[in-house]
Design a protein around this motif. Structure first.
Motif, PDB file in Angstrom:
ATOM      1  N   GLN A 259     -60.952 -45.691 -16.895  1.00  0.00           N
ATOM      2  CA  GLN A 259     -59.956 -46.193 -15.958  1.00  0.00           C
ATOM      3  C   GLN A 259     -59.168 -45.012 -15.394  1.00  0.00           C
ATOM      4  N   PRO A 260     -59.410 -44.636 -14.155  1.00  0.00           N
ATOM      5  CA  PRO A 260     -58.674 -43.498 -13.592  1.00  0.00           C
ATOM      6  C   PRO A 260     -57.179 -43.741 -13.542  1.00  0.00           C
ATOM      7  N   GLY A 261     -56.783 -44.999 -13.335  1.00  0.00           N
ATOM      8  CA  GLY A 261     -55.358 -45.288 -13.314  1.00  0.00           C
ATOM      9  C   GLY A 261     -54.694 -44.992 -14.649  1.00  0.00           C
ATOM     10  N   ALA A 262     -55.408 -45.278 -15.751  1.00  0.00           N
ATOM     11  CA  ALA A 262     -54.846 -44.994 -17.066  1.00  0.00           C
ATOM     12  C   ALA A 262     -54.700 -43.496 -17.284  1.00  0.00           C
ATOM     13  N   LEU A 263     -55.705 -42.734 -16.874  1.00  0.00           N
ATOM     14  CA  LEU A 263     -55.636 -41.279 -17.043  1.00  0.00           C
ATOM     15  C   LEU A 263     -54.506 -40.684 -16.206  1.00  0.00           C
ATOM     16  N   ILE A 264     -54.386 -41.146 -14.970  1.00  0.00           N
ATOM     17  CA  ILE A 264     -53.293 -40.658 -14.128  1.00  0.00           C
ATOM     18  C   ILE A 264     -51.953 -41.090 -14.701  1.00  0.00           C
ATOM     19  N   GLY A 265     -51.908 -42.289 -15.262  1.00  0.00           N
ATOM     20  CA  GLY A 265     -50.678 -42.754 -15.882  1.00  0.00           C
ATOM     21  C   GLY A 265     -50.248 -41.879 -17.049  1.00  0.00           C
ATOM     22  N   PHE A 266     -51.216 -41.383 -17.823  1.00  0.00           N
ATOM     23  CA  PHE A 266     -50.884 -40.477 -18.920  1.00  0.00           C
ATOM     24  C   PHE A 266     -50.244 -39.198 -18.399  1.00  0.00           C
ATOM     25  N   LEU A 267     -50.766 -38.676 -17.310  1.00  0.00           N
ATOM     26  CA  LEU A 267     -50.209 -37.448 -16.732  1.00  0.00           C
ATOM     27  C   LEU A 267     -48.815 -37.687 -16.164  1.00  0.00           C
ATOM     28  N   LEU A 268     -48.636 -38.805 -15.479  1.00  0.00           N
ATOM     29  CA  LEU A 268     -47.326 -39.095 -14.904  1.00  0.00           C
ATOM     30  C   LEU A 268     -46.313 -39.446 -15.988  1.00  0.00           C
ATOM     31  N   PHE A 269     -46.780 -39.996 -17.083  1.00  0.00           N
ATOM     32  CA  PHE A 269     -45.879 -40.242 -18.209  1.00  0.00           C
ATOM     33  C   PHE A 269     -45.342 -38.925 -18.766  1.00  0.00           C
ATOM     34  N   ALA A 270     -46.179 -37.888 -18.710  1.00  0.00           N
ATOM     35  CA  ALA A 270     -45.710 -36.568 -19.123  1.00  0.00           C
ATOM     36  C   ALA A 270     -44.567 -36.096 -18.224  1.00  0.00           C
ATOM     37  N   VAL A 271     -44.693 -36.352 -16.925  1.00  0.00           N
ATOM     38  CA  VAL A 271     -43.606 -35.998 -16.007  1.00  0.00           C
ATOM     39  C   VAL A 271     -42.338 -36.761 -16.371  1.00  0.00           C
ATOM     40  N   LEU A 272     -42.477 -38.037 -16.694  1.00  0.00           N
ATOM     41  CA  LEU A 272     -41.324 -38.849 -17.072  1.00  0.00           C
ATOM     42  C   LEU A 272     -40.619 -38.268 -18.294  1.00  0.00           C
TER      43      LEU A 272
END
Length: 494
Positions: A259-272
């Protein structure tokens, strides 16, 4: 402060400042949940095969989105708007226009975002569009979470400065917000004309007409979406492990990778996490305790960030036990495998995914607080014990039959149960960590008359770590035992 400000433009600007939350909520829901709701809702295939109008399905999705966005917008905007109207003072009929104002500021933007995504999928469906939409959805979720948390923990003086700036702003507000704020301001001043209300109603009528265009082509867009539903990453000729728990664990991790959305979500969670650490969210009082040694403050601050980070992702990981696993649920029920081994594999995958917030907080602490190695090791040990506590809570709440019992096809119907499960999970996790909160209260009481030196921190931390590990093992084992019983009940024939 506000009572001394006069002028015809002050009241609508103040009301507009309060209503600006509504477009932000609409943007978040329109970008973060639109793709999943429009093209992955379980009822879509049933609606398409049923002898009903082709727009009935997307219209139902639109009604759900409007309902959810209205609740969020009302919760975030209405208190400020009511406070300003009370200061006006406004007559009681003016308060009846608040729901119309909230919907006017929310629905048109929401309808626009949904319609645009339907058009994009209809004419540009493909692997890269799915990746882009998933990335935008993850970015919208993280951006809204950052905005909400920063506003939640902002000081009173900062908020007053924002309100004062709103009364002096010369920029034009969004047209929908301007129409709603003007309507409420005239209602407060007892100068409301039919044209003011008609302007808001025209925005609502236009949004319905716009979404009607998108709903008319939704059926073909859904077909294009299904045709483009191919995995982004594949690996063939790979032997899976023979252990059942290992297979389930690998299946859960593979679903995340697919799921690309999940992978991108992990990266954006790091920003958070880094934004929260940089803004010192929740830890300003901790870091200001000058009577506590620097190492003790750093450990307490990082543990607080870890608690907040885990709390933000724990519900999503809890859903992997039953809530989001409808596709495989009939297979689990028909399998002769022991339910306990399936649950163990899922919990192992959740434990691996919970290492991500732990790693992020450690990096954020090293970057923003310049934590030394020994303090970092103490934090990692206590946080690992806290992860065992989180797994125990997830195992109990995520398998609770009254909240998580799927239907015959493995689907947990949408409704209030998932909301209740989220509230129960948050409350149970906070209750399970209450000993740590109590310990910090005792520490703050102690430092009122004593100082805590670095030597004392180094002396007491082994005892705290040992107690945390024993407590984590106890809660984790108890949660695994109760979760195993619940999971057998979920998979039992009915």
């Amino acid at each position: 402060l506000l009572g001394g400000r006069a002028g015809e433009a002050t009241l609508p600007r103040l009301l507009g400042y309060g209503l600006l939350t509504c477009p932000m909520v609409a943007t978040w829901l329109g970008l973060a949940t639109a793709q999943k709701q429009l093209f992955e809702t379980p009822e879509l295939m049933l609606w398409r095969q049923a002898p009903i109008s082709s727009i009935a399905g997307p219209l139902q999705i639109f009604v759900r989105a409007v309902f959810l966005s209205t609740i969020w917008s009302t919760a975030l905007a209405a208190p400020f708007v009511v406070a300003v109207m009370q200061r006006s003072p406004a007559p009681w009929p003016a308060y009846a226009l608040i729901p119309i104002a909230v919907i006017t500021c929310t629905v048109p933007l929401l309808a626009t975002l949904l319609t645009v995504q339907i058009l994009m999928v209809r004419f540009l469906a493909g692997r890269w569009l799915r990746l882009i939409l998933s990335g935008v959805a993850a970015l919208a979720s993280v951006a809204f979470t950052i905005w909400l948390l920063l506003n939640l923990f902002s000081t009173g003086s900062d908020r007053i400065e924002e309100v004062v700036a709103a009364t002096e702003m010369s920029e034009r507000m969004p047209m929908t917000v301007n129409a709603a704020a003007t309507m409420l301001a005239h209602a407060c001043n007892r100068t409301l004309q039919p044209g003011h209300l008609l302007n808001a109603l025209l925005w609502l009528a236009g949004s319905l007409a716009l979404f009607g265009v998108g709903a008319s082509i939704h059926s073909r867009a859904h077909e294009r979406y299904i045709e483009a539903n191919r995995p982004i990453w594949r690996r063939s000729n790979h032997r899976w492990p023979t252990s059942l728990a290992s297979n389930v664990r690998k299946k859960e991790l593979a679903q995340v990778l697919q799921q690309p959305g999940a992978l991108i979500g992990f990266l954006l969670f790091a920003v958070l996490v880094f934004v929260l650490a940089n803004e010192r969210v929740l830890v300003s009082n901790i870091l200001s305790q000058s009577r506590i040694a620097h190492a003790g403050r750093d450990i307490a601050a990082m543990l607080t960030w870890w608690f907040l980070a885990v709390l933000l992702v724990l519900y999503a990981h809890m859903g992997r036990l039953a809530l989001w696993d409808g596709a495989q649920w009939p297979l689990y029920m028909a399998s002769p495998a022991k339910p306990g081994w399936i649950l163990r594999g899922k919990l192992q995958a959740i434990a691996a995914l919970l290492m991500w917030p732990l790693l992020l907080v450690a990096c954020a602490g090293a970057y923003t607080l310049d934590v030394d190695l020994q303090s970092m090791l103490w934090f990692l040990g206590v946080a690992l014990a806290g992860t065992l506590v989180a797994l125990g809570v997830v195992a109990v709440v995520g398998t609770w039959p009254r909240l998580m019992r799927p239907d015959a096809e493995g689907q947990i119907l949408q409704g209030g149960k998932s909301f209740v499960a989220a509230m129960v999970m948050v409350t149970a996790f906070q209750a399970a960590l209450m000993p740590a909160f109590y310990l910090w209260v005792r520490v703050t009481q102690h430092v009122q008359s004593n100082r805590i030196t670095a030597y004392q921190v180094g002396t007491v931390m082994p005892w705290i770590l040992g107690a945390a590990i024993l407590y984590g093992l106890l809660v984790g084992a108890l949660g695994l035992w109760i979760g195993g019983r619940n999971y057998r009940r979920l998979l039992a024939p009915r």
